[in-house]
Design a protein around this motif. Structure first.
Motif, mmCIF file in Angstrom:
data_model
loop_
_atom_site.group_PDB
_atom_site.id
_atom_site.type_symbol
_atom_site.label_atom_id
_atom_site.label_comp_id
_atom_site.label_asym_id
_atom_site.label_seq_id
_atom_site.Cartn_x
_atom_site.Cartn_y
_atom_site.Cartn_z
ATOM 1 N N UNK A 1 0.827 -1.201 0.000
ATOM 2 C CA UNK A 1 0.000 0.000 0.000
ATOM 3 C C UNK A 1 0.865 1.255 0.000
ATOM 4 N N UNK A 2 0.189 2.388 -0.270
ATOM 5 C CA UNK A 2 0.925 3.654 -0.232
ATOM 6 C C UNK A 2 0.349 4.530 0.881
ATOM 7 N N UNK A 3 1.153 5.440 1.377
ATOM 8 C CA UNK A 3 0.689 6.378 2.398
ATOM 9 C C UNK A 3 0.811 7.786 1.824
ATOM 10 N N UNK A 4 -0.294 8.531 1.842
ATOM 11 C CA UNK A 4 -0.218 9.930 1.410
ATOM 12 C C UNK A 4 -0.533 10.826 2.600
ATOM 13 N N UNK A 5 0.096 11.990 2.633
ATOM 14 C CA UNK A 5 -0.247 12.994 3.646
ATOM 15 C C UNK A 5 -0.983 14.128 2.923
ATOM 16 N N UNK A 6 -1.904 14.759 3.626
ATOM 17 C CA UNK A 6 -2.626 15.889 3.022
ATOM 18 C C UNK A 6 -3.623 15.460 1.957
ATOM 19 N N UNK A 7 -4.110 14.236 2.062
ATOM 20 C CA UNK A 7 -5.002 13.696 1.022
ATOM 21 C C UNK A 7 -6.453 14.116 1.141
ATOM 22 N N UNK A 8 -6.766 15.040 2.084
ATOM 23 C CA UNK A 8 -8.124 15.588 2.120
ATOM 24 C C UNK A 8 -8.146 16.999 1.524
ATOM 25 N N UNK A 9 -7.005 17.476 1.079
ATOM 26 C CA UNK A 9 -6.931 18.801 0.458
ATOM 27 C C UNK A 9 -7.190 18.696 -1.043
ATOM 28 N N UNK A 26 -4.070 -0.149 -1.928
ATOM 29 C CA UNK A 26 -4.720 0.668 -0.898
ATOM 30 C C UNK A 26 -3.935 1.931 -0.572
ATOM 31 N N UNK A 27 -4.673 2.895 -0.012
ATOM 32 C CA UNK A 27 -4.084 4.185 0.367
ATOM 33 C C UNK A 27 -4.376 4.468 1.832
ATOM 34 N N UNK A 28 -3.334 4.737 2.599
ATOM 35 C CA UNK A 28 -3.515 5.284 3.943
ATOM 36 C C UNK A 28 -3.368 6.790 3.792
ATOM 37 N N UNK A 29 -4.395 7.501 4.201
ATOM 38 C CA UNK A 29 -4.474 8.934 3.955
ATOM 39 C C UNK A 29 -4.380 9.672 5.296
ATOM 40 N N UNK A 69 4.705 1.585 10.803
ATOM 41 C CA UNK A 69 4.894 0.199 11.282
ATOM 42 C C UNK A 69 3.663 -0.643 10.984
ATOM 43 N N UNK A 70 2.510 -0.060 11.234
ATOM 44 C CA UNK A 70 1.270 -0.822 11.079
ATOM 45 C C UNK A 70 0.981 -1.165 9.618
ATOM 46 N N UNK A 71 1.169 -0.185 8.717
ATOM 47 C CA UNK A 71 0.722 -0.379 7.332
ATOM 48 C C UNK A 71 1.846 -0.764 6.368
ATOM 49 N N UNK A 72 3.084 -0.562 6.759
ATOM 50 C CA UNK A 72 4.226 -0.968 5.932
ATOM 51 C C UNK A 72 4.101 -0.488 4.481
ATOM 52 N N UNK A 73 3.922 0.830 4.265
ATOM 53 C CA UNK A 73 3.767 1.316 2.885
ATOM 54 C C UNK A 73 5.056 1.155 2.078
ATOM 55 N N UNK A 74 4.889 1.006 0.763
ATOM 56 C CA UNK A 74 6.073 0.938 -0.112
ATOM 57 C C UNK A 74 6.439 2.326 -0.621
ATOM 58 N N UNK A 75 5.498 3.274 -0.401
ATOM 59 C CA UNK A 75 5.671 4.650 -0.883
ATOM 60 C C UNK A 75 5.056 5.614 0.126
ATOM 61 N N UNK A 124 13.260 -0.673 -3.008
ATOM 62 C CA UNK A 124 12.175 -0.176 -3.879
ATOM 63 C C UNK A 124 11.361 0.945 -3.209
ATOM 64 N N UNK A 125 11.616 1.233 -1.929
ATOM 65 C CA UNK A 125 10.849 2.267 -1.212
ATOM 66 C C UNK A 125 11.092 3.652 -1.833
ATOM 67 N N UNK A 126 10.030 4.479 -1.847
ATOM 68 C CA UNK A 126 10.166 5.862 -2.346
ATOM 69 C C UNK A 126 9.458 6.845 -1.419
ATOM 70 N N UNK A 127 10.097 8.030 -1.219
ATOM 71 C CA UNK A 127 9.460 9.161 -0.535
ATOM 72 C C UNK A 127 9.342 10.273 -1.575
#
Ligand code: NAD
Ligand code: DAU
Length: 356
Positions: A1-9, A26-29, A69-75, A124-127
């Motif tokens: 899954x990926x994690x985005x910040x500010x995804x309600x803007x 999936x997306x953790x927002x 830690x919980x979601x282990x995003x790749x991005x 393969x991780x990206x920020x």
């Protein structure tokens, strides 16, 4: 899954909607839900297990570390920021806190998480850090457009705070090896744009019969990009961008503010004519200029096209028509934003959750 910040803007929500429309990852927002965060932007994802929303501050290291830690995003994609130049002039503190300190804390949490990943996940991780063309400062009418090598010369508290965050991201790559990518984009427009920014403000004020305030002489130039094109550029940089590199994103649409406003008025004249038969352009009013107002921005997006094959799909003409139509089709969204009732959404949303 990926994690985005500010995804309600504005841009983050368009990105999340686009992402989940085109793939099942999936997306953790993670969004603090400041005045600019609006969960109504994501209402169509209600009940969709691929979207996990968490209200949190990117500067809250404990929460961000636990989520990683919980979601282990790749991005991780960092959209979260204070984004409005005028607000940064009236109150720069929040800009320093979120854009500088928040980005620093996010980088530290991500670095600790990334350090512990196993070999393949680690490589393969990206920020990806989402930034702006405003870090480059201002151009005269004849200077060439900003390339990635242009000096950083930020002029507003907002752009200075974004420039600082870009430097932190760069340093975390060079010093710690964190696999980062940075995009510097021009002015976005499109659906879900908060009506404090030029284009949505002009649409909603015009329809409400209010003045259309033009700062100074209205001849400042911005380079406009339809928001979904910004989202496709971010996806492309994520797929194929070279680590540690920055990519300028733009639409090759330089326009003076007064021409933007006249275009909006002409579209409204066609699509929702005023009752008195006059043009919405009658509502244009010149007001005192923004202090330190940058005169011209222009993005040279050739690197992104040459190296990664990205091009915008919309012209300004197609994008602005879609945008005006979206605001005409979504009066309830506008009304909820203007009345402030969009901020009740969180309570409604979680009250509903609690009762099921
Ligand atoms: P926006 O103001 O519409 O949205 C920002 C979002 O970030 C909101 O949902 C807000 O609640 C959230 N947020 C703010 N502080 C936070 C914090 N401390 N922790 C977690 N969430 C927080 O902004 P936007 O226009 O969607 O811009 C998104 C990003 O793109 C920003 O980084 C901005 O600098 C950059 N950018 C914007 C444009 C543009 O034209 N709008 C152009 C280029 C780059
Ligand atoms: O260039 C990218 C940047 O574009 C992003 O990094 C920022 O987050 C985003 O807010 C935007 O900044 P601008 O300052 O260019 O956008 P804004 O919509 O506030 O203003 C666009 C232009 O219109 C600018 O020259 C100021 C002018 N303006 C704006 C408003 C709100 C007016 O003339 N009248 C207005 O009422």
């Amino acid at each position: 899954m990926i994690l985005v910040t500010g995804g309600a803007g504005f841009i983050g929500a368009n990105f999340v909607l686009d992402w989940l429309a085109s793939n099942d990852e999936s997306v953790v927002n993670v969004d603090k839900l400041t005045y600019a965060g609006n969960l109504e932007n994501l209402a169509s994802l209600q009940g969709d297990a691929r979207h996990v929303f968490v209200q949190a501050d990117i500067g809250d290291s404990a929460v961000i570390s636990a989520l990683l830690q919980q979601h282990q995003p790749r991005v991780v994609i960092n959209f979260a920021a204070e984004s409005h130049v005028d607000r940064s002039i009236h109150g720069p503190e929040d800009f320093i806190q979120t854009n500088v300190v928040g980005t620093f804390r996010l980088l530290e949490a991500v670095r600790a998480y990334w350090n512990e990943l196993e070999h393949e996940a680690k490589s393969s991780f990206r920020f990806l850090h989402v930034s702006t063309d405003e870090v480059y400062g201002t151009l005269s009418p004849t200077e060439p457009a900003f390339t990635e090598d242009h000096n950083y010369e930020p002029n507003s508290p907002y752009s200075a705070s974004k420039a600082a965050s870009d430097h932190l991201v760069r340093a975390w790559h060079h010093t710690y090896g964190l696999p980062v990518l940075t995009t510097n984009c021009s002015n976005n427009y499109g659906p879900l744009h908060f009506p404090e920014k030029l284009i949505p403000l002009m649409i909603v004020n015009a329809l409400a019969g209010k003045p259309l305030p033009i700062y100074g002489d209205g001849m400042q130039v911005r380079d406009w990009l339809y928001v979904r094109d910004h989202c496709s550029a971010i996806r492309r940089v994520l797929e194929a961008g070279k680590l540690g590199e920055t990519y300028n994103v733009g639409g090759w649409n330089e326009k003076a503010n007064i021409d933007i406003v006249k275009t909006v008025c002409a579209l409204l004249d066609e699509l929702r004519p005023r009752g008195d038969g006059l043009s919405y352009a009658e509502q244009i009013t010149y007001v005192t200029d923004r202090p330190g107002h940058d005169r011209r921005y222009a993005i040279d997006a050739r690197k992104l096209e040459r190296e990664l094959g990205w091009k915008p799909a919309e012209t300004f003409e197609t994008g602005i028509r879609k945008t005006v139509q979206w605001y005409l089709d979504n009066p309830q969204w506008v009304q909820n934003v203007q009345s402030g009732s969009y901020r009740d959404w969180l309570q409604k949303q979680y009250a509903a959750k609690a009762s099921t």
